[in-house]
Design an enzyme around this catalytic site. Sequence first.
Site, PDB file in Angstrom:
ATOM      1  CE1 TYR A 178     -76.756-118.323  28.806  1.00 50.73           C
ATOM      2  CE2 TYR A 178     -75.915-117.921  26.597  1.00 50.73           C
ATOM      3  CZ  TYR A 178     -76.637-118.709  27.488  1.00 50.73           C
ATOM      4  OH  TYR A 178     -77.238-119.877  27.062  1.00 50.73           O
ATOM      5  CG  HIS A 179     -74.849-109.751  27.329  1.00 49.64           C
ATOM      6  ND1 HIS A 179     -74.985-109.136  26.100  1.00 49.64           N
ATOM      7  CD2 HIS A 179     -73.908-110.703  27.160  1.00 49.64           C
ATOM      8  CE1 HIS A 179     -74.161-109.712  25.225  1.00 49.64           C
ATOM      9  NE2 HIS A 179     -73.503-110.658  25.855  1.00 49.64           N
ATOM     10  N   PRO A 180     -76.316-110.261  32.070  1.00 50.96           N
ATOM     11  CG  PRO A 180     -76.053-111.683  33.912  1.00 50.96           C
ATOM     12  CD  PRO A 180     -75.859-111.619  32.427  1.00 50.96           C
TER      13      PRO A 180
END
Length: 238
Positions: A178-180
């Site tokens: 969840y770190h785009p």
Amino acid sequence: LFVPMTFVSKKAIHRGIPTYFARGILKEMRNPGSSFMGRTVFEAAGFVKTKFAEGDHPDMQIHTLPWSYPTPNQDADKLHLVDRRPALTVMPSLIYPKSRGELKLASADPFASPLIDPGYLTDPWDTEFLIEGIKMIREVMSHKSIAGDITENFFPGQEWADETALRRELPNRVHSIYHPVGTCRMGVDERAVVDPTLKVHGIEGLRVADASIMPSITGGNTNAPSYMIGEKAAEFIG
């Protein structure tokens, strides 16, 4: 991406089930800061070097979770059941992916959902890295200091002991951290969306101030640099 590797453990005390979370919420409401709900479920983490590391910088992050992780991955339009046995999940994590995704506008309608292709594992190097990470965690968990507490390797189990089978299964087991970043990358070239002061090229009065302006992903969690971006944006605007 990370790969959840779940080990059934005799000493694990947490449970990844709704009733356990509900009890944690109630405990936290009565006494703030007294439960895992007031802190984090990722109670231990680390950064280590793999054989691919260049220089002195670690190239893999390890997350740990004190219960089983939903399996397989979460792409399906349903909630996967969590194994209820006491367990420990260790996640070798790819922090410098070489694969690149793509985001496009679906139409001129501003309310239409964009077309997003994360491009996971499109660069073969990412697969090689995660396979190496799995090997490293397997070696750690077989050490005498913890092996006696492990009763079963839930995933990858014996059916994926063979590396060929593991490579085949990997795309169905990886999860986003969840770190785009990078869909509005900062720069001065023709591919950049915002300039060094966060102004969108070609549009007056519009800035972007979030992780999307990062030209490439940071090795650590993206929340800290996002704070920095927000502070710089406030400085520019103020």
